[in-house]
Motif scaffolding. Structure first.
Motif, PDB file in Angstrom:
ATOM      1  N   ALA A  21       0.835  -1.207   0.000  1.00  0.00           N
ATOM      2  CA  ALA A  21       0.000   0.000   0.000  1.00  0.00           C
ATOM      3  C   ALA A  21       0.866   1.252   0.000  1.00  0.00           C
ATOM      4  N   VAL A  22       1.946   1.214   0.792  1.00  0.00           N
ATOM      5  CA  VAL A  22       2.858   2.364   0.825  1.00  0.00           C
ATOM      6  C   VAL A  22       3.478   2.572  -0.556  1.00  0.00           C
ATOM      7  N   LEU A  23       3.903   1.461  -1.180  1.00  0.00           N
ATOM      8  CA  LEU A  23       4.523   1.569  -2.501  1.00  0.00           C
ATOM      9  C   LEU A  23       3.536   2.112  -3.527  1.00  0.00           C
ATOM     10  N   ILE A  24       2.298   1.574  -3.485  1.00  0.00           N
ATOM     11  CA  ILE A  24       1.299   1.996  -4.471  1.00  0.00           C
ATOM     12  C   ILE A  24       0.966   3.468  -4.277  1.00  0.00           C
ATOM     13  N   ALA A  25       0.990   3.949  -3.020  1.00  0.00           N
ATOM     14  CA  ALA A  25       0.678   5.346  -2.754  1.00  0.00           C
ATOM     15  C   ALA A  25       1.665   6.283  -3.432  1.00  0.00           C
ATOM     16  N   THR A  26       2.915   5.812  -3.650  1.00  0.00           N
ATOM     17  CA  THR A  26       3.920   6.678  -4.268  1.00  0.00           C
ATOM     18  C   THR A  26       3.829   6.680  -5.788  1.00  0.00           C
ATOM     19  N   ASN A  68       1.600   7.560  -7.861  1.00  0.00           N
ATOM     20  CA  ASN A  68       1.073   8.791  -8.435  1.00  0.00           C
ATOM     21  C   ASN A  68       2.139   9.864  -8.607  1.00  0.00           C
ATOM     22  N   GLU A  69       3.165   9.823  -7.760  1.00  0.00           N
ATOM     23  CA  GLU A  69       4.185  10.860  -7.787  1.00  0.00           C
ATOM     24  C   GLU A  69       5.200  10.651  -8.907  1.00  0.00           C
ATOM     25  N   PHE A  70       5.205   9.461  -9.501  1.00  0.00           N
ATOM     26  CA  PHE A  70       6.162   9.208 -10.580  1.00  0.00           C
ATOM     27  C   PHE A  70       5.800  10.006 -11.825  1.00  0.00           C
ATOM     28  N   PRO A  71       6.793  10.500 -12.558  1.00  0.00           N
ATOM     29  CA  PRO A  71       6.480  11.087 -13.856  1.00  0.00           C
ATOM     30  C   PRO A  71       6.016   9.996 -14.816  1.00  0.00           C
ATOM     31  N   GLU A 109       8.560  16.596 -19.438  1.00  0.00           N
ATOM     32  CA  GLU A 109       8.555  17.623 -18.401  1.00  0.00           C
ATOM     33  C   GLU A 109       9.043  17.092 -17.062  1.00  0.00           C
ATOM     34  N   SER A 110       9.395  15.780 -17.021  1.00  0.00           N
ATOM     35  CA  SER A 110       9.694  15.195 -15.721  1.00  0.00           C
ATOM     36  C   SER A 110      10.994  15.769 -15.158  1.00  0.00           C
ATOM     37  N   MET A 111      11.143  15.649 -13.841  1.00  0.00           N
ATOM     38  CA  MET A 111      12.302  16.219 -13.153  1.00  0.00           C
ATOM     39  C   MET A 111      13.612  15.653 -13.679  1.00  0.00           C
ATOM     40  N   ALA A 112      13.580  14.392 -14.115  1.00  0.00           N
ATOM     41  CA  ALA A 112      14.823  13.751 -14.544  1.00  0.00           C
ATOM     42  C   ALA A 112      15.497  14.534 -15.664  1.00  0.00           C
TER      43      ALA A 112
END
Lengths: 195, 176, 121
Positions: free
Chosen positions: A114-119, A121-124, A130-133
């Motif tokens: 659940a913790v992993l899935i919550a993150t 959304n934050e991935f480009p 336009e991603s930070m990379a």
């Protein structure tokens, strides 16, 4: 360096295609089957299928180097070595097909997932220009721009692995060597094949 | 029905041997291509070495593990794996000897006039690929031979094979 | 005109490929023992993959990747039946008996037979 701040021509993010969705379901199912099945032989076969699915995934995500490694090592060599291992040891014969699910373990793994899935959304998005990379010229843009000038090889992955990160690769190669030696020690042998 | 078949020793399949004879040159070429062309196209030493090793595994599966074991001497496998680590280390240490840093390919250009690219190619072709190919083959044959029980110098998969341990290895042509 | 024929040929190849793959899948699920299953998995499946890649070759036309697709076609035609041969051969080595018409063993018996290597047959 002014050019470096302009994102390269990368494909715009696209919605997930039917092939990708089917592949995703396939990889997920084989992963669960690998964890759940009792029969070791079945697990090895399913794990090879999982590796093949992952290899196709890497190819779709434009990482052919990783895809080749996954196909050769994950689906090929690992399967053969595991098959040899169960041929030399015992294959437990049980009536149950699936592993019994441990409640505590399920809760812990579920919370972690659940913790992993919550993150997620934050991935480009994949291929997002336009991603930070892309706006970190000190790292990724530098490799792309100066990789050929510095090392003289066209494959950026090889340039990073053997050039910029050559010391790490030396460590990795030594680990592979050490794995071979460790197997000999475990099997109490002095030779791999024959004197 | 199958009583007599279970008694008779395993004979290698003609079909599988023919197929492997057909496929092995292609997969070996593919592995070598990935290895030697890995600097400019996807692929590289790790993938190339793994495919070269897997080709040997395929041959062993078709022609019999014991037969392949006779053909692939231990010194070849060890020379590949240990020689790869040594070659990698040497390529890294030469720049240190001439006053640079570990694996500083630019020193090759400055001191010897060799392009930095050939330093990378050297660790790919002489270093990583032989290690991976050697260890893949070595792991396969070591696991196929299994755990060495006490007192045995050579432990094979069946009693009839174990008898061959007394035969001198001079039968094997020393072609390496 | 040529484009229409080509598109039609590609669609025909893909449909045939899907059909044979479907037949192969149904066969693997429905046939009684390992030998008949291997036969459908090698023949129908090879033909299905062959048709699918032929469709890919046609859609690529004359260019470099076509050579790869043709090579893939050749390798699938060579390796897929060999894999099925290897599986059935090792099944025979294990002593698993083939299913015949007057065999009254049920699916469950055959599965148990495959598990134990035919010892209780």
């Amino acid at each position: 360096m002014s050019v470096g701040l302009v994102p390269l021509a990368v494909p715009q993010p696209e919605p997930i295609s039917a092939v990708e969705a089917a592949l995703f379901v396939f990889v997920l199912l084989t992963a669960v089957a690998t964890a759940m099945l009792r029969d070791v032989l079945a697990v090895i076969v399913v794990f090879a299928a999982y590796s093949l699915g992952m290899a196709i995934f890497y190819a779709i995500l434009l990482a052919p180097d990783v895809a080749m490694t996954e196909a050769a090592i994950g689906a090929g060599v690992t399967t053969i070595l595991l098959l040899l291992t169960i041929a030399k040891t015992v294959r437990p014969n049980e009536d149950r097909i699936l592993e019994r699910v441990d409640g505590t373990g399920l809760v812990v793994v579920g919370a972690f997932a659940a913790v992993l899935i919550a993150t997620v959304n934050e991935f480009p998005a994949v291929g997002d220009g336009e991603s930070m990379a892309w706006f970190n010229p000190a790292v990724s843009q530098y490799y792309i721009e100066s990789g050929y000038a510095d090392t003289g090889v066209e494959n950026a992955v090889t340039a990073v692995l053997a050039g910029y990160r050559g010391f790490d690769t030396f460590g990795e190669a030594t680990v592979v060597f050490a794995a071979g030696v460790a197997t000999l020690i475990v099997l109490k042998r002095t030779v791999f094949t024959r004197e | 029905m199958s009583e007599s078949q279970e008694e008779s020793p395993y004979v290698e399949s003609q079909v599988i041997m023919t197929t492997v004879q057909l496929i092995a040159p292609f997969s070996m070429t593919y592995g070598l291509f990935l290895l030697f062309h890995g600097a400019d196209t996807p692929g590289g030493s790790f993938q190339g070495g793994a495919i070269i090793g897997a080709t040997v595994l395929m041959i062993a599966f078709a022609f019999g593990i014991e037969v392949t074991r006779e053909w692939l001497r231990n010194r070849t496998v060890v020379a590949l794996a240990a020689g790869g680590v040594a070659a990698f280390g040497m390529v890294g240490l030469v720049p240190v000897l001439v006053g640079g840093k570990f694996l500083e390919y630019k020193m090759y250009k400055e001191v010897f006039g060799i392009k930095a690219k050939w330093g990378l190619e050297a660790i790919e072709i002489l270093g990583v690929a032989p290690i991976v190919a050697g260890v893949v083959c070595g792991l396969f044959f070591a696991i196929a031979a299994g755990y060495l029980s006490n007192g045995d110098t050579w432990d094979s998969r069946s009693p009839t094979d174990a008898d061959t341990k007394s035969t001198p290895t001079t039968e094997v042509t020393d072609d390496d | 005109m040529m484009g229409t024929i080509r598109a039609g040929a590609i669609i025909a190849c893909l449909v045939l490929g899907l059909l044979f793959t479907l037949v192969s899948t149904v066969g693997v699920l429905r046939l009684p023992d390992i030998y008949s299953r291997a036969h459908t998995a090698s023949q129908a499946d090879t033909l299905g993959a062959g048709f699918a890649i032929t469709g890919v070759v046609l859609s690529l036309g004359v260019q470099a990747p076509t050579i790869k697709a043709v090579l893939l076609l050749v390798f699938i035609f060579v390796t897929n039946p060999t894999a099925a041969h290897a599986i059935t051969r090792s099944a025979d080595e294990e002593g698993i008996e083939a299913w015949t018409v007057d065999d009254d063993r049920s699916d469950v018996d055959l599965a148990a037979d495959a598990e134990t290597g035919g010892e209780n047959a």
